[in-house]
Design a protein around this motif. Structure first.
Motif, short mmCIF file in Angstrom:
data_model
loop_
_atom_site.label_atom_id
_atom_site.label_comp_id
_atom_site.label_asym_id
_atom_site.label_seq_id
_atom_site.Cartn_x
_atom_site.Cartn_y
_atom_site.Cartn_z
N ILE A 87 5.02 9.65 -8.34
CA ILE A 87 5.06 10.50 -7.15
C ILE A 87 6.10 9.94 -6.17
O ILE A 87 6.57 8.82 -6.32
CB ILE A 87 3.69 10.54 -6.43
N ILE A 88 6.46 10.74 -5.21
CA ILE A 88 7.23 10.28 -4.06
C ILE A 88 6.22 10.09 -2.93
O ILE A 88 5.39 10.96 -2.67
CB ILE A 88 8.31 11.30 -3.66
N ALA A 89 6.28 8.93 -2.27
CA ALA A 89 5.30 8.61 -1.25
C ALA A 89 5.94 7.68 -0.22
O ALA A 89 7.15 7.45 -0.24
CB ALA A 89 4.08 7.94 -1.91
N LEU A 90 5.13 7.12 0.65
CA LEU A 90 5.58 6.16 1.64
C LEU A 90 5.02 4.80 1.27
O LEU A 90 3.80 4.64 1.14
CB LEU A 90 5.10 6.55 3.04
N GLY A 91 5.90 3.82 1.08
CA GLY A 91 5.47 2.46 0.75
C GLY A 91 5.29 1.63 2.00
O GLY A 91 6.14 1.66 2.90
N LEU A 92 4.19 0.92 2.09
CA LEU A 92 3.88 0.04 3.21
C LEU A 92 3.86 -1.39 2.69
O LEU A 92 3.11 -1.71 1.78
CB LEU A 92 2.51 0.38 3.80
N PHE A 93 4.68 -2.24 3.30
CA PHE A 93 4.79 -3.64 2.87
C PHE A 93 4.40 -4.55 4.02
O PHE A 93 4.96 -4.45 5.11
CB PHE A 93 6.23 -3.97 2.49
N SER A 104 0.85 -1.18 0.00
CA SER A 104 0.00 0.00 0.00
C SER A 104 0.88 1.23 0.00
O SER A 104 2.08 1.15 0.27
CB SER A 104 -0.93 0.00 1.22
N VAL A 105 0.29 2.36 -0.29
CA VAL A 105 1.03 3.61 -0.43
C VAL A 105 0.30 4.72 0.31
O VAL A 105 -0.92 4.83 0.22
CB VAL A 105 1.19 3.98 -1.93
N VAL A 106 1.08 5.55 1.02
CA VAL A 106 0.54 6.74 1.67
C VAL A 106 1.14 7.96 0.99
O VAL A 106 2.36 8.09 0.88
CB VAL A 106 0.87 6.78 3.17
N LYS A 107 0.28 8.83 0.51
CA LYS A 107 0.70 10.12 -0.04
C LYS A 107 -0.15 11.18 0.63
O LYS A 107 -1.38 11.20 0.47
CB LYS A 107 0.51 10.16 -1.57
N GLY A 108 0.49 12.03 1.43
CA GLY A 108 -0.27 13.01 2.20
C GLY A 108 -1.18 12.30 3.19
O GLY A 108 -0.74 11.45 3.95
N ASN A 109 -2.45 12.59 3.14
CA ASN A 109 -3.43 11.94 4.02
C ASN A 109 -4.20 10.83 3.32
O ASN A 109 -5.20 10.35 3.84
CB ASN A 109 -4.41 12.98 4.56
N THR A 110 -3.72 10.42 2.15
CA THR A 110 -4.43 9.40 1.38
C THR A 110 -3.70 8.07 1.44
O THR A 110 -2.49 8.01 1.21
CB THR A 110 -4.59 9.84 -0.09
N LYS A 116 -4.68 1.60 -0.75
CA LYS A 116 -4.58 0.27 -0.14
C LYS A 116 -4.52 -0.82 -1.19
O LYS A 116 -5.27 -0.81 -2.15
CB LYS A 116 -5.77 0.06 0.79
N SER A 117 -3.59 -1.75 -0.97
CA SER A 117 -3.46 -2.96 -1.80
C SER A 117 -3.38 -2.64 -3.29
O SER A 117 -4.25 -3.02 -4.07
CB SER A 117 -4.62 -3.91 -1.52
N ILE A 118 -2.33 -1.93 -3.68
CA ILE A 118 -2.16 -1.62 -5.09
C ILE A 118 -1.00 -2.44 -5.67
O ILE A 118 -0.24 -3.06 -4.93
CB ILE A 118 -1.94 -0.11 -5.34
N GLU A 119 -0.88 -2.45 -6.96
CA GLU A 119 0.21 -3.13 -7.66
C GLU A 119 1.40 -2.18 -7.79
O GLU A 119 1.22 -0.97 -7.87
CB GLU A 119 -0.25 -3.58 -9.05
N PHE A 120 2.60 -2.74 -7.85
CA PHE A 120 3.79 -1.92 -8.02
C PHE A 120 3.68 -1.03 -9.25
O PHE A 120 4.00 0.16 -9.20
CB PHE A 120 5.06 -2.78 -8.13
N ASP A 121 3.25 -1.59 -10.36
CA ASP A 121 3.17 -0.81 -11.60
C ASP A 121 2.15 0.32 -11.50
O ASP A 121 2.34 1.38 -12.11
CB ASP A 121 2.87 -1.71 -12.80
N ASP A 122 1.09 0.11 -10.73
CA ASP A 122 0.12 1.20 -10.53
C ASP A 122 0.79 2.37 -9.81
O ASP A 122 0.55 3.53 -10.14
CB ASP A 122 -1.09 0.72 -9.73
N PHE A 123 1.64 2.05 -8.82
CA PHE A 123 2.37 3.12 -8.13
C PHE A 123 3.35 3.79 -9.08
O PHE A 123 3.43 5.02 -9.13
CB PHE A 123 3.13 2.61 -6.90
N ILE A 124 4.11 3.01 -9.83
CA ILE A 124 5.11 3.57 -10.75
C ILE A 124 4.43 4.56 -11.70
O ILE A 124 4.95 5.63 -11.98
CB ILE A 124 5.83 2.45 -11.54
N ASN A 125 3.25 4.21 -12.17
CA ASN A 125 2.52 5.08 -13.09
C ASN A 125 2.01 6.37 -12.42
O ASN A 125 1.69 7.33 -13.11
CB ASN A 125 1.35 4.33 -13.73
#
Length: 185
Positions: free
Chosen positions: A173-179, A152-158, A161-170
């Protein structure tokens, strides 16, 4: 977002003991100790007394646990600093990777590992501050032998949840990755 995500995970499994490495002692670690006994390990001794928490001074790169012995462990917003000298540790360009491998070493079969660090489509280091890492690259290099329960990824207050790596790459952004990772039997 990160602390709530991790607390929800630990609460859903309720281990006999949870080990936290270097996360916020006055945040996630203390809150977690309200649910389960917590052993908090940090490179600097912290005089923090809670009835359900044991504080231990130690080294993430040489954890004081037997291989495969830990059933629940977290390291939140810590790995990105290892080896950059910010906390008195020696300079080591591979510090983050060594920290991940040490967490994996102590993780038992079926055990849960919760880690977070800054992520971006392109990896780079902000000297003496932190690393920002491509999540897909670091997973494929060091974590692929574990079960990836959730990314999952946190960006700001958002919370994404449960996304794919490629979805994040697309997202580019710079964010916080949760594994959430699980040891394989």
């Amino acid at each position: 977002q990160q602390d709530i995500w991790a607390l929800t995970k630990v609460c859903s499994y309720l281990p006999d003991k949870h080990i936290d490495i270097g996360s916020r002692i006055d945040g996630f670690s203390a809150q977690c100790s309200a649910m389960v006994p917590v052993e908090f390990l940090d490179c600097r001794y912290v005089d923090y007394k809670l009835p359900n928490m044991n504080v231990v001074e130690g080294d993430l790169l040489n954890l004081p646990y037997q291989s495969g012995s830990v059933c629940s462990i977290s390291c939140l917003h810590t790995l990105e600093h290892v080896g950059l000298g910010r906390y008195g540790d020696p300079i080591d360009v591979l510090g983050m990777e060594k920290g991940i491998l040490e967490l994996i070493r102590v993780l038992g079969a079926g055990g849960n590992l919760y880690i977070s660090f800054p992520i971006s489509p392109k990896s780079f280091i902000e000297f003496n501050a932190h690393r920002i890492t491509n999540p897909k690259d670091i997973y494929n290099l060091h974590m692929r032998n574990l079960e990836l329960v959730e990314f999952s990824v946190v960006k700001g207050n958002t919370l994404y949840k449960s996304i794919e790596f490629d979805d994040f790459i697309n997202m580019d952004i710079i964010a916080l990755g949760l594994f959430h990772l699980r040891g394989i039997a």
